[in-house]
Design a protein around this motif. Structure first.
Motif: not given
Length: 114
Positions: A72-91
């Motif tokens: 990446a050399c200073g470029v942000s990663a392209t992966g998504q955050f791992d939202l472990k539950s639908p409720a957390v994803a909604q929040i």
């Protein structure tokens, strides 16, 4: 990991877990740097091991996020955050919409709809 150089072919992963999480069954050759009394663990592993890291973190009640991709050399990663539950994803989606209604900050990183 600040004192260590990234190994070629390795990405940096952040595993957020309950502080009481046991030692994780990680892929061969992967060893964590542990912070926050075990609640935060950093590992260097190839992108191909992402599913195994996420599964190990989920099994312990947490999640794994690609923090910096290989090369990446200073470029942000392209992966998504791992939202472990639908409720957390909604929040998270509601917070993102409240603070970034136009969806211009880190598009695609929080949730698929962004």
């Amino acid at each position: 990991f600040a004192a260590r150089r990234a190994r070629p072919g390795q990405a940096l992963w952040r595993l957020s877990l309950p502080a009481t999480a046991p030692v994780l069954a990680l892929p061969a050759g992967v060893s964590p740097l542990i912070e926050w009394h075990g609640a935060l663990r950093w590992v260097q592993a190839p992108l191909e091991q992402g599913d195994a890291l996420r599964e190990a973190a989920r099994a312990a009640g947490g999640g794994a996020t690609l923090f910096i991709a290989d090369g990446a050399c200073g470029v942000s990663a392209t992966g998504q955050f791992d939202l472990k539950s639908p409720a957390v994803a909604q929040i998270h989606a509601r917070l993102k919409h409240a603070f970034d209604p136009a969806g211009i900050f880190n598009p695609g990183r929080l949730a698929p709809q962004w």
